[in-house]
Write a protein that holds these residues in place. Structure first.
Motif, mmCIF file in Angstrom:
data_model
loop_
_atom_site.group_PDB
_atom_site.id
_atom_site.type_symbol
_atom_site.label_atom_id
_atom_site.label_comp_id
_atom_site.label_asym_id
_atom_site.label_seq_id
_atom_site.Cartn_x
_atom_site.Cartn_y
_atom_site.Cartn_z
ATOM 1 N N ASP A 60 42.513 42.586 44.082
ATOM 2 C CA ASP A 60 41.175 41.213 43.791
ATOM 3 C C ASP A 60 41.308 39.973 44.111
ATOM 4 O OD1 ASP A 60 39.473 43.838 43.053
ATOM 5 O OD2 ASP A 60 38.952 43.525 41.355
ATOM 6 N N VAL A 64 42.166 39.201 47.208
ATOM 7 C CA VAL A 64 40.489 38.889 48.476
ATOM 8 C C VAL A 64 40.267 37.902 48.280
ATOM 9 C CG1 VAL A 64 38.667 40.607 48.270
ATOM 10 C CG2 VAL A 64 40.778 41.999 48.729
ATOM 11 N N GLN A 93 44.922 48.261 51.487
ATOM 12 C CA GLN A 93 42.909 47.856 50.109
ATOM 13 C C GLN A 93 42.830 46.269 50.570
ATOM 14 O OE1 GLN A 93 41.596 49.717 46.782
ATOM 15 N NE2 GLN A 93 42.765 50.890 47.231
ATOM 16 N N GLU A 98 43.092 44.195 52.875
ATOM 17 C CA GLU A 98 42.194 44.323 54.641
ATOM 18 C C GLU A 98 41.040 44.939 54.337
ATOM 19 O OE1 GLU A 98 44.795 45.630 57.991
ATOM 20 O OE2 GLU A 98 42.938 46.251 58.524
ATOM 21 N N GLU A 99 40.623 46.055 53.844
ATOM 22 C CA GLU A 99 39.834 46.600 53.448
ATOM 23 C C GLU A 99 38.460 45.394 53.214
ATOM 24 O OE1 GLU A 99 40.812 51.429 53.386
ATOM 25 O OE2 GLU A 99 39.626 50.689 52.181
ATOM 26 N N LYS A 100 39.077 45.754 51.853
ATOM 27 C CA LYS A 100 37.580 44.718 50.974
ATOM 28 C C LYS A 100 37.329 43.561 51.605
ATOM 29 C CE LYS A 100 38.871 46.993 46.482
ATOM 30 N NZ LYS A 100 38.342 46.931 45.327
ATOM 31 N N ARG A 128 37.021 42.817 54.966
ATOM 32 C CA ARG A 128 36.402 43.428 56.317
ATOM 33 C C ARG A 128 35.213 44.002 55.356
ATOM 34 N NH1 ARG A 128 38.401 44.229 60.678
ATOM 35 N NH2 ARG A 128 41.229 45.153 60.808
ATOM 36 N N ALA A 129 34.597 44.427 53.765
ATOM 37 C CA ALA A 129 33.846 44.740 53.342
ATOM 38 C C ALA A 129 32.864 43.336 53.712
ATOM 39 C CB ALA A 129 34.415 45.295 52.407
ATOM 40 N N GLN A 130 33.566 42.427 52.611
ATOM 41 C CA GLN A 130 33.333 41.052 53.215
ATOM 42 C C GLN A 130 32.590 40.202 53.852
ATOM 43 O OE1 GLN A 130 33.391 39.148 49.067
ATOM 44 N NE2 GLN A 130 34.521 40.414 48.147
ATOM 45 N N GLY A 131 32.564 41.494 55.394
ATOM 46 C CA GLY A 131 32.467 39.843 55.914
ATOM 47 C C GLY A 131 32.848 39.322 56.861
ATOM 48 N N LYS A 132 34.440 39.505 56.334
ATOM 49 C CA LYS A 132 35.584 38.729 57.149
ATOM 50 C C LYS A 132 36.406 38.559 56.931
ATOM 51 C CE LYS A 132 35.076 34.109 54.068
ATOM 52 N NZ LYS A 132 35.820 32.660 54.640
#
Ligand SMILES: Cc1c2[nH]c(c1CCC(=O)O)Cc1[nH]c(c(CCC(=O)O)c1C)Cc1[nH]c(c(CCC(=O)O)c1C)Cc1[nH]c(c(C)c1CCC(=O)O)C2
Length: 370
Positions: free
Chosen positions: A199, A202, A241, A243-245, A247-251
């Motif tokens: 967290d 990210v 994670q 990287e994934e998170k 991306r999930a936030q649109g960055k």
């Protein structure tokens, strides 16, 4: 644009670090220095004379100012946000003091597995570590695109070391006891740390960090077996994670650097653990590391921090040897660990300038030959 929003950042003018981290071609080798903001700079000592260590970390204007100090002096290719790896144990509810001349100290370290119940397990990083995100956003604006900004975190095992040992140590015998006596509780603690570190990293990217470095500074206290059980799996989860998170936030995800000091036994595994860059300490032979990693990752490092005590001429010779051993592509020059407080800043300048001029020269020579 307001300096407190993580948008409309100034355009990046020097992307050497980002290109090198992604394995793209670079006309010269980028360079930065671990602990480049620190006590070897008089302007840092002046700031610290007025402000307690964690106050500097917690005050975005002060953290930003200290981050910029080495950037004003030297032609560095990256800035690293001024903070400390121990802000994460603080976010989990532990007290950490920085004692001058001694280093970090935890008045109430974790002693037994039941002490894990004292930790705040549902940390909201925006509440507890939001000051780091604010410092990053402010610094991105204040850098004016001169160089990219690196965010960082300590790795789970390294933070576990401090939380149990209560400070620095020659042997880290207390956290090592946990690995062999309380294996399950060790994994519980490492999982708690991994979750908050993800967290936290990210949040740093969302705030504007353009690269991330994970410090596994106490890998040298482990062996291949314990590293593979208690460090590597968590390091891989963090890389994946984050990287994934992001991306999930649109960055767009940012390149990640793993610096596992003393983990010469793990270089091949680290090259496949999801990080774009593997940092090397000064005990590793660059040619051996190249052979072990086979171009899968960019390598960072690894001049002996003590070599900055040499004359400026000698520093140039040592840098030339280092660059010849690494080659000038897929390389980010750095020291093999943090700079010592007693180093002459002029010698840091000699190091930085030598990396630039010698790597450029080697690249031009090889172009002429082809
Ligand atoms: C293990 C670790 C820590 N902190 C850190 C690590 C990982 C890197 C490594 O392996 O050295 C990371 C760190 N600490 C600091 C930075 C700032 C960014 C930078 O310029 O690199 C970074 C990236 C500032 C600092 N962190 C610290 C200082 C010096 C303390 C001071 O200003 O009084 C600085 C500039 C204090 C610190 N913080 C820590 C220790 C053990 C100490 C005391 C050691 C010492 O005195 O040099 C924990």
């Amino acid at each position: 644009m307001a300096a407190n929003t993580a948008e409309n950042f100034p355009e990046l003018k020097n992307d050497l670090m980002l290109r090198a981290a992604r394995g793209e071609k670079t006309e010269r080798v980028p360079v930065w220095v671990m602990r480049q903001a620190g006590r070897y700079l008089e302007e840092f000592r002046a700031m610290r004379a007025e402000n307690e260590f964690f106050k500097v970390c917690q005050t975005p204007e002060l953290a930003c100012e200290v981050t910029l100090q080495p950037i004003r002096r030297f032609q560095l290719d990256a800035a690293i946000i001024f903070s400390d790896i121990l802000v994460v144990p603080q976010a989990l509810g532990m007290t950490v003091e920085m004692i001058p001349g001694k280093g970090p100290s935890f008045p109430e370290p974790l002693k037994l597995p039941e002490d894990l119940s004292k930790l705040d397990k549902d940390v909201d990083v925006n509440k507890t570590l939001g000051y780091v995100f604010d410092a990053i956003t402010l610094t991105r604006h204040k850098l004016e695109g001169k160089v990219p900004l690196i965010g960082f975190s300590g790795a789970p095992w390294t933070l576990m070391c401090y939380m149990i040992e209560g400070g620095g140590s020659e042997s880290m015998s207390k956290p090592k006891q946990w690995l062999y006596k309380y294996e399950e509780a060790s994994h519980q603690l490492l999982n708690i740390l991994t979750k908050v570190i993800i967290d936290y990293l990210v949040g740093q990217v969302i705030a504007g960090a353009q690269l991330l470095q994970v410090f596994e500074s106490h890998a040298g206290h482990l062996c291949a077996r314990t590293f593979n059980t208690f460090a590597l799996p968590y390091l891989s989860i963090i890389a994946r994670q984050v990287e994934e998170k992001v991306r999930a936030q649109g960055k767009e995800p940012v390149p990640m650097i793993i610096f596992a000091k003393g983990a010469h036994y793990a270089i091949e595994d680290l090259a496949q653990s999801g990080y774009e860059v593997v940092g090397l300490d000064w005990t590793v032979n660059p040619k051996t590391a190249r052979h072990q990693t086979q171009g899968k990752v960019t390598l960072q490092g690894n001049m002996d921090p003590g070599a900055l005590y040499a004359s400026k001429e000698e520093i140039r010779t040592i840098v030339r040897e280092m660059l010849e051993q690494f080659g000038t592509q897929q390389h980010i020059a750095n020291l093999g660990h943090g700079i010592y407080p007693t180093i002459d800043p002029d010698h840091v300048e000699a190091f930085v300038d030598a990396v630039h001029s010698i790597s450029e020269e080697i690249n031009l020579d090889s172009k002429k030959k082809n």
